[in-house]
Motif scaffolding. Structure first.
Motif, PDB file in Angstrom:
ATOM      1  N   TYR A 113       0.944  -1.474  -0.045  1.00 39.73           N
ATOM      2  CA  TYR A 113       0.111  -0.002  -0.022  1.00 39.73           C
ATOM      3  C   TYR A 113       0.999   1.386  -0.147  1.00 39.73           C
ATOM      4  O   TYR A 113       0.304   2.371   0.432  1.00 39.73           O
ATOM      5  N   ARG A 114       2.093   1.278  -0.432  1.00 38.89           N
ATOM      6  CA  ARG A 114       2.991   2.532  -0.335  1.00 38.89           C
ATOM      7  C   ARG A 114       2.235   3.120  -1.821  1.00 38.89           C
ATOM      8  O   ARG A 114       2.273   2.602  -2.681  1.00 38.89           O
ATOM      9  N   PRO A 115       2.017   4.499  -1.394  1.00 41.99           N
ATOM     10  CA  PRO A 115       1.514   5.417  -2.504  1.00 41.99           C
ATOM     11  C   PRO A 115       2.386   5.523  -3.615  1.00 41.99           C
ATOM     12  O   PRO A 115       3.603   5.598  -3.432  1.00 41.99           O
TER      13      PRO A 115
ATOM     14  N   VAL B  93      -0.406  10.310  -1.376  1.00 37.80           N
ATOM     15  CA  VAL B  93       0.207  10.144   0.081  1.00 37.80           C
ATOM     16  C   VAL B  93      -0.550  10.715   0.969  1.00 37.80           C
ATOM     17  O   VAL B  93      -0.908  12.110   0.733  1.00 37.80           O
ATOM     18  N   ALA B  94      -0.849  10.246   1.975  1.00 35.84           N
ATOM     19  CA  ALA B  94      -1.921  11.012   3.140  1.00 35.84           C
ATOM     20  C   ALA B  94      -1.384  11.874   3.943  1.00 35.84           C
ATOM     21  O   ALA B  94      -0.164  11.732   4.510  1.00 35.84           O
TER      22      ALA B  94
ATOM     23  N   PRO C 209       9.185   8.980  12.364  1.00 31.27           N
ATOM     24  CA  PRO C 209       9.266   7.746  11.849  1.00 31.27           C
ATOM     25  C   PRO C 209       7.756   7.651  11.172  1.00 31.27           C
ATOM     26  O   PRO C 209       6.846   7.735  11.755  1.00 31.27           O
TER      27      PRO C 209
ATOM     28  N   CYS D 140       5.791   8.681   8.751  1.00 33.23           N
ATOM     29  CA  CYS D 140       4.824   9.468   8.194  1.00 33.23           C
ATOM     30  C   CYS D 140       4.898   9.812   6.800  1.00 33.23           C
ATOM     31  O   CYS D 140       4.363  10.745   5.937  1.00 33.23           O
ATOM     32  N   GLY D 141       5.986   9.118   6.097  1.00 32.52           N
ATOM     33  CA  GLY D 141       5.843   9.091   4.533  1.00 32.52           C
ATOM     34  C   GLY D 141       6.931   9.728   4.074  1.00 32.52           C
ATOM     35  O   GLY D 141       7.020   9.928   2.745  1.00 32.52           O
TER      36      GLY D 141
ATOM     37  N   THR E 265       8.576   7.772   1.146  1.00 30.03           N
ATOM     38  CA  THR E 265       7.478   7.579   0.168  1.00 30.03           C
ATOM     39  C   THR E 265       7.149   8.842  -0.595  1.00 30.03           C
ATOM     40  O   THR E 265       7.014   8.634  -1.888  1.00 30.03           O
TER      41      THR E 265
ATOM     42  N   ASN F 208      14.648  12.336  10.781  1.00 31.95           N
ATOM     43  CA  ASN F 208      13.737  12.065  11.874  1.00 31.95           C
ATOM     44  C   ASN F 208      14.161  13.307  12.696  1.00 31.95           C
ATOM     45  O   ASN F 208      13.247  14.130  12.950  1.00 31.95           O
TER      46      ASN F 208
ATOM     47  N   LEU G 239       2.066   6.024  10.469  1.00 35.18           N
ATOM     48  CA  LEU G 239       1.123   5.332   9.672  1.00 35.18           C
ATOM     49  C   LEU G 239       1.881   3.778   9.444  1.00 35.18           C
ATOM     50  O   LEU G 239       1.243   2.917   9.220  1.00 35.18           O
ATOM     51  N   ARG G 240       3.034   3.830   9.050  1.00 39.19           N
ATOM     52  CA  ARG G 240       3.757   2.472   8.887  1.00 39.19           C
ATOM     53  C   ARG G 240       3.623   1.520  10.116  1.00 39.19           C
ATOM     54  O   ARG G 240       3.012   0.357   9.826  1.00 39.19           O
TER      55      ARG G 240
ATOM     56  N   ILE H 104      -0.114   0.463   9.868  1.00 39.22           N
ATOM     57  CA  ILE H 104      -0.509  -0.789   8.947  1.00 39.22           C
ATOM     58  C   ILE H 104      -0.013  -2.080   9.464  1.00 39.22           C
ATOM     59  O   ILE H 104      -0.413  -2.997   9.401  1.00 39.22           O
TER      60      ILE H 104
ATOM     61  N   ARG I 297      13.038  -3.092   4.893  1.00 42.00           N
ATOM     62  CA  ARG I 297      11.722  -2.448   5.197  1.00 42.00           C
ATOM     63  C   ARG I 297      10.567  -3.315   5.280  1.00 42.00           C
ATOM     64  O   ARG I 297      10.841  -4.766   4.930  1.00 42.00           O
TER      65      ARG I 297
HETATM   66  N1  LIG Z   1       1.840   9.866   4.372  1.00 44.76           N
HETATM   67  C1  LIG Z   1       1.589   8.431   4.130  1.00 44.76           C
HETATM   68  N2  LIG Z   1       0.734   8.026   3.267  1.00 44.76           N
HETATM   69  C2  LIG Z   1       0.569   6.896   2.686  1.00 44.76           C
HETATM   70  N3  LIG Z   1       1.192   5.789   3.320  1.00 44.76           N
HETATM   71  C3  LIG Z   1       2.132   5.989   4.375  1.00 44.76           C
HETATM   72  C4  LIG Z   1       2.367   7.201   4.500  1.00 44.76           C
HETATM   73  N4  LIG Z   1       3.462   7.297   5.527  1.00 44.76           N
HETATM   74  C5  LIG Z   1       3.819   6.228   5.729  1.00 44.76           C
HETATM   75  N5  LIG Z   1       2.906   5.339   4.952  1.00 44.76           N
HETATM   76  C6  LIG Z   1       3.114   3.773   4.562  1.00 44.76           C
HETATM   77  O1  LIG Z   1       4.073   3.487   5.714  1.00 44.76           O
HETATM   78  C7  LIG Z   1       5.269   2.921   4.847  1.00 44.76           C
HETATM   79  C8  LIG Z   1       6.605   3.734   5.229  1.00 44.76           C
HETATM   80  O2  LIG Z   1       6.679   4.738   5.035  1.00 44.76           O
HETATM   81  P1  LIG Z   1       8.065   5.650   4.917  1.00 44.76           P
HETATM   82  O3  LIG Z   1       9.151   4.625   4.615  1.00 44.76           O
HETATM   83  O4  LIG Z   1       7.851   6.677   3.729  1.00 44.76           O
HETATM   84  O5  LIG Z   1       8.168   6.336   6.119  1.00 44.76           O
HETATM   85  P2  LIG Z   1       9.156   7.219   6.567  1.00 44.76           P
HETATM   86  O6  LIG Z   1       8.724   8.632   7.157  1.00 44.76           O
HETATM   87  O7  LIG Z   1      10.250   7.630   5.633  1.00 44.76           O
HETATM   88  O8  LIG Z   1       9.936   6.427   7.719  1.00 44.76           O
HETATM   89  P3  LIG Z   1      11.337   6.450   8.562  1.00 44.76           P
HETATM   90  O9  LIG Z   1      11.521   7.542   9.151  1.00 44.76           O
HETATM   91  O10 LIG Z   1      11.338   5.441   9.435  1.00 44.76           O
HETATM   92  O11 LIG Z   1      12.473   6.292   7.377  1.00 44.76           O
HETATM   93  C9  LIG Z   1       5.025   3.237   3.392  1.00 44.76           C
HETATM   94  O12 LIG Z   1       5.360   2.014   2.752  1.00 44.76           O
HETATM   95  C10 LIG Z   1       3.417   3.380   3.403  1.00 44.76           C
HETATM   96  O13 LIG Z   1       3.117   2.090   3.310  1.00 44.76           O
END
Ligand SMILES: Nc1ncnc2c1ncn2[C@@H]1O[C@H](COP(=O)(O)OP(=O)(O)OP(=O)(O)O)[C@@H](O)[C@H]1O
Length: 469
Positions: free
Chosen positions: A7-9, A15-16, A47, A49-50, A53, A136, A194-195, A198, A321
């Motif tokens: 479900y990674r956008p 992206v939410a 961490p 929050c996307g 992504t 972070n 969000l991670r 999920i 991941r």
């Molecule tokens: N804003 C978002 N919208 C939709 N899905 C999200 C979002 N944020 C996180 N995810 C989900 O969480 C997963 C991990 O997100 P991501 O690796 O981008 O987080 P990150 O903020 O980079 O975390 P970290 O700081 O640990 O690297 C994504 O594959 C997705 O499934």
């Protein structure tokens, strides 16, 4: 594929949350393409929050090839330099422009090592490619120069309502039988990550437990950092400092952590050389632990804990991941099993001793006869089991699963027959009783009639005629 990846956008629109930041990112990209902007972006946020992504989705939206690198990997600087400095104008082999995403820059050390912060800074200053760094915590003093050389875009934790709606979509798509209250609990528990939300949903679904109570149990993990959180932190990170932090607030002893890591390293690491290196560090940690305990020199603990956390974490070349289902060390399961077996034996012996008035010691001596009888003669065995009032677990301990089942089936048949017999017997007794009662009633009636006759004749003057009648 795990749900976090599934479900990674793919596009920025999907992206939410963080609407403002998304707009800022788009503007930056357009300015970069038009040559107005040269600074890389430093995407900062908690961490899950996307950050990564968003960076990847942005690249895709603008038709860039995205190269994702980890900042603490010493080879990353080399790779970036080769891209940035290449004569081809930093285009990929497909002729597309390249967006470089350098993850987790807050994890790199501030030293001047190859690939260290200074090296990254140098690249940042000359890079002609769009470059997105993620972190972070950007307010570490060592990151000040980097902050100043980049355009900082801050991301906020994802609001619970947004997490809830993402979870709802996933649940619908996966056909989960889960109610909204449960989803709300999972969303709230994730605290903007969000991670994590999920992953929680997926682990509950995998465990087949999607009730509100099960979701509420997630909350207890906040009270105390569990061993799962600790090993997750070590096995997921490639940062020295983050790995060391895993022991902060850790309530168990290092020996326990060692067992958990030993069990779970191959579940997380996929390359043989990484597994081998991780075990190598773990065995070295074990040496120091042994020395600390033997010599009562607890300063060795420091080496043991560093090897166990940072050593194991840095044994991998890149982060894995996604969700990994960690398990309790087999040795602990074995111990639990042994413990419960000991309990069963204790119960068996006390039942024998109580019923036959012998000591526990004597009961133990005769146990193997009992076991042989149960195995060899199930019918007799059933009677013995009935006498001692053994449970199926206890019989299984003395014999084996199949024999225990067989004996309990015979026992059930015997009990059923007994019940039937008792019912028939009761019926017969009842019939007899009603018969007896009828006879008694009849006799009573006759008796009463006789007495009545007697009374009547007593009160009257008897005539000779009446006397002879
Ligand atoms: N804003 C978002 N919208 C939709 N899905 C999200 C979002 N944020 C996180 N995810 C989900 O969480 C997963 C991990 O997100 P991501 O690796 O981008 O987080 P990150 O903020 O980079 O975390 P970290 O700081 O640990 O690297 C994504 O594959 C997705 O499934």
């Amino acid at each position: 594929m795990n749900w976090v990846e599934k479900y990674r956008p793919k596009t920025l629109d999907e992206v939410a949350g963080n609407k403002v930041a998304k707009e800022e990112l788009k503007r930056w990209m357009e300015d970069f393409i038009s040559g107005k902007e040269r600074k890389p972006v430093l995407l900062a946020g908690p961490p899950g929050c996307g950050k990564t992504t968003m960076a990847k989705a942005l690249g895709r939206d603008y038709n860039f090839d995205v190269i994702e690198l980890n900042a603490s990997d010493r080879r990353s600087a080399e790779v970036i330099r080769s891209i940035v400095g290449s004569a081809s104008g930093s285009k990929s082999i497909f002729g597309r422009r390249i967006l470089i995403v350098l993850d987790e820059v807050d994890g790199i050390s501030g030293s001047s090592d190859k690939g260290g912060l200074k090296e990254i800074l140098k690249i940042v200053k000359v890079a002609k490619n769009p470059l997105i760094l993620t972190a972070n915590d950007i307010y570490k003093p060592s990151l000040k120069p980097l902050r100043e050389s980049c355009k900082v875009i801050n991301l906020k934790p994802i609001p619970t309502t947004v997490i809830f709606s993402v979870l709802k979509k996933i649940a619908r798509n996966e056909g989960l039988d889960i109610d909204e209250d449960t989803l709300r609990v999972i969303a709230r528990h994730a605290e903007g990550d969000l991670r994590a939300a999920i992953n929680d949903l997926e682990s509950l679904a995998l465990g087949g437990s999607l009730s509100l109570e099960d979701a509420k149990k997630l909350d207890s993990r906040n009270v105390e950092k569990t061993i799962f959180d600790t090993i997750r932190m070590i096995l997921k990170t490639t940062h020295y400092n983050i790995a060391l932090l895993a022991l902060w607030d850790f309530k168990e002893d290092l020996e326990t952590l060692e067992e958990w890591l030993a069990e779970n390293i191959p579940r997380e690491y996929k390359k043989m050389n990484e597994v081998a290196t991780a075990y190598d560090y773990l065995s070295k940690a074990d040496l120091f632990l042994g020395r600390a305990n033997r010599r009562q020199n607890y300063s060795f603990w420091r080496y043991a804990s560093s090897l166990m956390t940072a050593g194991v974490a840095l044994a991998k070349e890149e982060k894995y991941r996604g969700f990994t289902p960690y398990v309790r060390p087999k040795v602990f399961n074995k111990l639990l099993q042994v413990k419960s077996e000991r309990e069963i034996l204790k119960k068996i012996l006390s039942k024998i001793s109580e019923k036959t008035h012998v000591s526990i010691k004597r009961a133990r001596e005769d146990l193997h006869y009992l076991s042989t009888i149960l195995k060899e003669n199930s019918k007799l065995g059933a009677k013995i089991v009935d006498f001692y009032e053994f449970t199926e677990d206890e019989v299984e301990y003395l014999t084996d699963k199949d024999t225990a089942k067989k004996i309990f089936k015979i026992l059930k048949d015997i009990k059923d027959k007994e019940k039937k017999y008792k019912k028939v017997e009761k019926k017969e007794i009842k019939v007899k009783d009603t018969k007896n009662e009828k006879v008694k009633k009849e006799e009573n009636k006759k008796k009463k009639e006789k007495e009545k006759d007697k009374k009547e004749t007593k009160g009257k003057q008897m005539t000779l005629d009446a006397f002879f009648q």
